[in-house]
Design a protein around this motif. Sequence first.
Motif, PDB file in Angstrom:
ATOM      1  N   CYS A 188      -0.277  -1.649   9.779  1.00  0.00           N
ATOM      2  CA  CYS A 188      -1.567  -2.083   9.261  1.00  0.00           C
ATOM      3  C   CYS A 188      -1.586  -3.609   9.086  1.00  0.00           C
ATOM      4  O   CYS A 188      -1.270  -4.350  10.008  1.00  0.00           O
ATOM      5  N   HIS A 246      -5.337  -3.021  11.258  1.00  0.00           N
ATOM      6  CA  HIS A 246      -6.500  -2.213  10.886  1.00  0.00           C
ATOM      7  C   HIS A 246      -7.761  -2.852  11.455  1.00  0.00           C
ATOM      8  O   HIS A 246      -7.944  -4.069  11.378  1.00  0.00           O
ATOM      9  N   ARG A 253       0.821  -1.216   0.000  1.00  0.00           N
ATOM     10  CA  ARG A 253       0.000   0.000   0.000  1.00  0.00           C
ATOM     11  C   ARG A 253       0.852   1.262   0.000  1.00  0.00           C
ATOM     12  O   ARG A 253       1.949   1.294   0.558  1.00  0.00           O
ATOM     13  N   PHE A 269       0.345   4.436   1.459  1.00  0.00           N
ATOM     14  CA  PHE A 269       0.547   5.243   2.663  1.00  0.00           C
ATOM     15  C   PHE A 269       1.480   4.569   3.640  1.00  0.00           C
ATOM     16  O   PHE A 269       2.374   5.202   4.206  1.00  0.00           O
ATOM     17  N   GLU A 270       1.254   3.271   3.870  1.00  0.00           N
ATOM     18  CA  GLU A 270       2.065   2.567   4.848  1.00  0.00           C
ATOM     19  C   GLU A 270       3.512   2.389   4.380  1.00  0.00           C
ATOM     20  O   GLU A 270       4.390   2.062   5.172  1.00  0.00           O
ATOM     21  N   GLY A 292      -4.051   0.906  10.899  1.00  0.00           N
ATOM     22  CA  GLY A 292      -3.793   1.357   9.537  1.00  0.00           C
ATOM     23  C   GLY A 292      -3.657   2.855   9.379  1.00  0.00           C
ATOM     24  O   GLY A 292      -3.930   3.639  10.288  1.00  0.00           O
ATOM     25  N   LYS A 293      -3.201   3.225   8.192  1.00  0.00           N
ATOM     26  CA  LYS A 293      -3.117   4.616   7.744  1.00  0.00           C
ATOM     27  C   LYS A 293      -2.371   5.516   8.721  1.00  0.00           C
ATOM     28  O   LYS A 293      -1.201   5.336   8.956  1.00  0.00           O
ATOM     29  N   ALA A 294      -3.055   6.522   9.313  1.00  0.00           N
ATOM     30  CA  ALA A 294      -2.363   7.499  10.149  1.00  0.00           C
ATOM     31  C   ALA A 294      -1.687   6.862  11.352  1.00  0.00           C
ATOM     32  O   ALA A 294      -0.682   7.373  11.847  1.00  0.00           O
TER      33      ALA A 294
END
Length: 334
Positions: free
Chosen positions: A110, A130, A20, A22-23, A163-165
């Motif tokens: 994540c 996540h 992914r 972002f990660e 996940g993400k942020a």
Amino acid sequence: MTTVAPAAHTVALAVTDGVRHFELAAPCEVFGVNWSAMADPWYELTVCGPPGARVGGHFRLEPDQGLDRLPDARTVIVPAYPHIDEEPPGELIDAVRAAHQAGARVVSLCTGAFVLAAAGLLDGRRATTHWAHAEALATRYPAVHVDPDVLYVDDGTVLTSAGKAAAMDLCLHLVRLDHGSAIANAVARNLVVPPHRPGGQAQFVTTPLPDPRPHPLAALFPWVLARLDQPLTVQDLARQANMSPRNLARHFHAVTGTTPLRWLHTQRIHRAQELLENSDDSVDAIATVTGMGTAASLRRHFNRTLGVPPDTYRRTFRQRHETTRQAASPRRLP
């Protein structure tokens, strides 16, 4: 006598096809950008994986090294694994397991937790991923104690994030472990990281940062931080900001996402963290300068907020900093 400069802390990203965006970007921004003006040496980032791996299904990646080089790194980060319904590649599992056996700190972002679980690194440990995939992780790997409600879990040499942020939260947490809170906060400010979301995990979470843009409370924040040893009230803050308590609460929520008293409490706890990390002051002295009053009050609020008592927090960070210092200490050659 020749003194050799301390070696940079090596961080390896274990990528696979379809990783992914972002990660993958979060650790690249934190560990791959040269922040040596803040801490020198900074990290040395290496991307390990198969040639031509795709990022998010759109971009091709040319890794610096193969996965067999993961055991050479001091920290290995596994970004979000895209195919959670399938067993991760055996080469990736073996390399991550070998890195941990070689003494590396292994981190998942994540759904990268599925890779760590497949390697057996999460057996008997508390871990997260996540929230949408937490049930799948717990079902497939019942030996893992999955906590779906936290931003990240630090279990010593194995760390996992949601996940993400939350991936950025964990990356900054690693910087805090290695270089201290002041450096981690400076990196966060340069990255313009928004405040932590409510309901994040309790242990060792960095302080929410106020919105960096101009706002009506811009002059109030430094005024408060210079007076944390005083028994400040909402009325005191409202008077200094030249607004009513109701108007103050409205602006505080817009800027920080929380109330004035909660923000003030967070700043007191954060100051206590910094003093526990960087000074030999007693808990009584720290309680005084942070406005907590007594050591008993500080211990109660600190434990409630961070999940550990002040003495344990100090001992944990001192031990980790000493381990990091010894690992990076210069060698004297004849």
